[in-house]
Design a protein around this motif. Structure first.
Motif, PDB file in Angstrom:
ATOM      1  N   PRO A 285       0.837  -1.198   0.000  1.00 54.58           N
ATOM      2  CA  PRO A 285       0.000   0.000   0.000  1.00 54.58           C
ATOM      3  C   PRO A 285       0.870   1.245   0.000  1.00 54.58           C
ATOM      4  O   PRO A 285       2.075   1.172   0.195  1.00 54.58           O
ATOM      5  CB  PRO A 285      -0.804  -0.140   1.294  1.00 54.58           C
ATOM      6  CG  PRO A 285      -0.037  -1.102   2.140  1.00 54.58           C
ATOM      7  CD  PRO A 285       0.700  -2.000   1.205  1.00 54.58           C
ATOM      8  N   ALA A 286       0.250   2.375  -0.227  1.00 59.44           N
ATOM      9  CA  ALA A 286       1.009   3.626  -0.223  1.00 59.44           C
ATOM     10  C   ALA A 286       1.559   3.881   1.165  1.00 59.44           C
ATOM     11  O   ALA A 286       0.853   3.695   2.155  1.00 59.44           O
ATOM     12  CB  ALA A 286       0.104   4.779  -0.643  1.00 59.44           C
ATOM     13  N   PRO A 287       2.797   4.288   1.268  1.00 62.97           N
ATOM     14  CA  PRO A 287       3.374   4.541   2.595  1.00 62.97           C
ATOM     15  C   PRO A 287       2.665   5.704   3.295  1.00 62.97           C
ATOM     16  O   PRO A 287       2.207   6.642   2.650  1.00 62.97           O
ATOM     17  CB  PRO A 287       4.827   4.900   2.293  1.00 62.97           C
ATOM     18  CG  PRO A 287       5.086   4.431   0.914  1.00 62.97           C
ATOM     19  CD  PRO A 287       3.786   4.495   0.195  1.00 62.97           C
ATOM     20  N   TYR A 288       2.621   5.601   4.600  1.00 61.15           N
ATOM     21  CA  TYR A 288       2.102   6.701   5.418  1.00 61.15           C
ATOM     22  C   TYR A 288       3.202   7.727   5.622  1.00 61.15           C
ATOM     23  O   TYR A 288       2.956   8.922   5.753  1.00 61.15           O
ATOM     24  CB  TYR A 288       1.634   6.143   6.755  1.00 61.15           C
ATOM     25  CG  TYR A 288       1.065   7.179   7.699  1.00 61.15           C
ATOM     26  CD1 TYR A 288      -0.298   7.420   7.720  1.00 61.15           C
ATOM     27  CD2 TYR A 288       1.885   7.885   8.572  1.00 61.15           C
ATOM     28  CE1 TYR A 288      -0.833   8.363   8.579  1.00 61.15           C
ATOM     29  CE2 TYR A 288       1.358   8.826   9.432  1.00 61.15           C
ATOM     30  CZ  TYR A 288      -0.001   9.066   9.431  1.00 61.15           C
ATOM     31  OH  TYR A 288      -0.523   9.997  10.289  1.00 61.15           O
ATOM     32  N   TYR A 289       4.435   7.243   5.654  1.00 61.99           N
ATOM     33  CA  TYR A 289       5.599   8.096   5.924  1.00 61.99           C
ATOM     34  C   TYR A 289       6.796   7.453   5.263  1.00 61.99           C
ATOM     35  O   TYR A 289       6.925   6.229   5.259  1.00 61.99           O
ATOM     36  CB  TYR A 289       5.811   8.187   7.431  1.00 61.99           C
ATOM     37  CG  TYR A 289       7.133   8.795   7.893  1.00 61.99           C
ATOM     38  CD1 TYR A 289       7.217  10.136   8.277  1.00 61.99           C
ATOM     39  CD2 TYR A 289       8.294   8.018   7.956  1.00 61.99           C
ATOM     40  CE1 TYR A 289       8.422  10.675   8.713  1.00 61.99           C
ATOM     41  CE2 TYR A 289       9.495   8.558   8.397  1.00 61.99           C
ATOM     42  CZ  TYR A 289       9.551   9.883   8.770  1.00 61.99           C
ATOM     43  OH  TYR A 289      10.737  10.423   9.214  1.00 61.99           O
ATOM     44  N   GLN A 290       7.667   8.259   4.690  1.00 59.12           N
ATOM     45  CA  GLN A 290       8.879   7.721   4.093  1.00 59.12           C
ATOM     46  C   GLN A 290       9.945   8.803   4.099  1.00 59.12           C
ATOM     47  O   GLN A 290       9.747   9.880   3.542  1.00 59.12           O
ATOM     48  CB  GLN A 290       8.614   7.250   2.657  1.00 59.12           C
ATOM     49  CG  GLN A 290       9.711   6.365   2.109  1.00 59.12           C
ATOM     50  CD  GLN A 290       9.191   5.524   0.948  1.00 59.12           C
ATOM     51  OE1 GLN A 290       8.337   5.968   0.189  1.00 59.12           O
ATOM     52  NE2 GLN A 290       9.691   4.297   0.832  1.00 59.12           N
ATOM     53  N   HIS A 291      11.079   8.499   4.740  1.00 58.18           N
ATOM     54  CA  HIS A 291      12.128   9.509   4.853  1.00 58.18           C
ATOM     55  C   HIS A 291      13.408   8.838   5.304  1.00 58.18           C
ATOM     56  O   HIS A 291      13.404   8.071   6.277  1.00 58.18           O
ATOM     57  CB  HIS A 291      11.698  10.590   5.857  1.00 58.18           C
ATOM     58  CG  HIS A 291      12.631  11.761   5.917  1.00 58.18           C
ATOM     59  ND1 HIS A 291      12.924  12.534   4.807  1.00 58.18           N
ATOM     60  CD2 HIS A 291      13.342  12.278   6.939  1.00 58.18           C
ATOM     61  CE1 HIS A 291      13.779  13.493   5.165  1.00 58.18           C
ATOM     62  NE2 HIS A 291      14.053  13.353   6.460  1.00 58.18           N
ATOM     63  N   GLN A 292      14.472   9.100   4.591  1.00 55.30           N
ATOM     64  CA  GLN A 292      15.804   8.620   4.992  1.00 55.30           C
ATOM     65  C   GLN A 292      15.830   7.121   5.308  1.00 55.30           C
ATOM     66  O   GLN A 292      16.370   6.687   6.321  1.00 55.30           O
ATOM     67  CB  GLN A 292      16.291   9.392   6.223  1.00 55.30           C
ATOM     68  CG  GLN A 292      16.560  10.856   5.914  1.00 55.30           C
ATOM     69  CD  GLN A 292      17.064  11.610   7.132  1.00 55.30           C
ATOM     70  OE1 GLN A 292      16.898  11.171   8.266  1.00 55.30           O
ATOM     71  NE2 GLN A 292      17.724  12.735   6.885  1.00 55.30           N
TER      72      GLN A 292
END
Lengths: 271, 271
Positions: B4-11
DNA sequence: GCCGAGAATGAATCCATCC
DNA sequence: AGGATGGATTCATTCTCGG
């Protein structure tokens, strides 16, 4: 039924050289069982080497592979569960209402033991942890630093006025200074028995070198120890004959050497 | 399959708001699972398990019952075993050779979890112990001072150059200062992840407030956290956005307050 | 900022009452 | 009956707050 003749009897402490079933069926009014069940050996099932081999299999990744004696492993595990269920059930038959039960065990057999506890009719109450502080290091994994003390009660838990912690930290002495390979240090046994009420009768069906009895004697409890090995009975009897003045610390008792003629070293099979 | 589409994505850190099965089936090359599965525990009596997590686990002394509970904690023994076997199996399907697995659990569910670990195809390697130093006292019995960390590997255990101890002692902060009722303190998570090799992808299928991700970020590991509860996803995302300068101690990060609007408590119905 | 005294707390449990 | 609810219990450790 009558119990076999005692091997040792003095000041409320009794030792029987016998299979535990022989004695358990003759007892009544037991207030607490505290023991260290043998799990890496045991004449009831198999030789030590065979069991070690199987343990080795189980601890490797080979359980994923074909060709390993899976049924053999499985049968040993099942036999251990069946045997533990039987002696725990026999023990419960001799237990007073509210009696407690506790046995040391390693991580691998812990789930089997908690099954056996419940199969034997005890009410499983929790798992205490003895941390040795150090275990064999394992690259990429956690060291085996703990032994476990699953404990239970016969019916409702009886208040004893003691509130021992579920965790106890103590570094064991080196093997060279033990009377028994799997010997529990006296402070560890004292912790394991901390919830036993005053005046209770304590029974250890797998006495070994008798740490349970030594602590029971110090606390003024009546106690019965059972072991099939006469050498262990002798070692335990000698430990009980040592000076146990209250001024002596448990650690000192641990370190005390046994008087009398030297004993033959125990073979590995006794572990 | 696509996740599913990520809720949060960073580093290198990703959060999915989803049931863990939805995501696990889309992953591959996972190097380590570190999580804290909902215990489905809470008492020997049938009824006690059915309460909300807040009334089950939060101090009954304090009248303050505000805070955030969590869901999926009401399974009975059979369902808990079946469900754990399923998600652990799905997790193993996405695991790289030599991947490790570890989950926190309480004493009551430990045997069920080790069954599920093996049913899911993992090789059970041991049981770590987190000692909280103190648990609620029990007259006549041992306090529940420990939580357990059964751990396993997918095939052979891979050397990582880390030798964490099987025992770890740390006092948890009070519930009032946690982001999640069952939140694991960061130093405890750091211990639980100490054997994860550098560069590995870490996955936490029951992320909660995201302690696993915070420690992974600090260590420069890639990580994926999954939780069905959007509020937990938001809390975790905020924790990850906090200042994580190396100079800050983990204890300080634990104590850091989250910026942004207050969150609504979970309704009882979900408990 | 350090220290000590007093207050609060806990991934419970058990049991008496209600419905 | 049997399930659901509410309350009392316990003390080593941690937390809070004043000095």
């Amino acid at each position: 039924m009558n119990p076999p003749a005692p091997y040792y009897q003095h000041q409320g402490i009794t030792i029987y050289r016998a299979d535990c079933f022989e004695v358990l069926h003759t007892l009544e009014g037991v207030g607490a069982y505290v023991t260290d069940v043998p799990y890496s050996s045991g004449g009831a099932f198999r030789g030590d080497r065979m069991f070690s081999t199987l343990s080795k299999y189980a601890s490797s990744d080979s359980s994923q592979q074909a060709g390993i004696g899976f049924t053999g492993d499985n049968r040993d595990q099942r036999a251990f569960l069946a045997w533990c269920s039987l002696w725990m059930s026999a023990a419960r038959g001799a237990a007073a209402d509210g009696a407690t039960f506790a046995t040391f065990i390693d991580w691998r057999q812990l789930p089997t033991i908690t099954d056996a506890i419940q199969a034997g009719g005890w009410v499983w109450r929790g798992v205490g942890v003895w941390s040795k502080k150090f275990g064999r290091p394992r690259d990429g994994g956690f060291s085996g630093a703990c032994e476990f003390l699953p404990w239970a009660s016969h019916g409702s838990l009886v208040e004893s006025g003691a509130y021992p912690s579920g965790a106890f930290e103590y570094s064991p002495p080196p093997v060279s200074r033990r009377h028994h390979l799997a010997e529990k240090p006296l402070p560890v046994m004292e912790w394991a028995m901390a919830n036993v009420p005053a005046g209770a009768l304590v029974v250890d069906p797998f006495m070994g070198s008798g740490s349970t009895l030594v602590v029971a004697k110090r606390r003024g409890l009546r106690a019965i120890g059972i072991d099939v090995d006469e050498r262990q009975c002798e070692i335990a009897a000698r430990r009980l004959s040592q000076d146990m003045l209250p001024g002596l610390e448990l650690e000192d008792l641990d370190a005390g050497e046994l008087e009398g003629p030297a004993l033959l070293p125990l073979e590995q099979a006794e572990g």
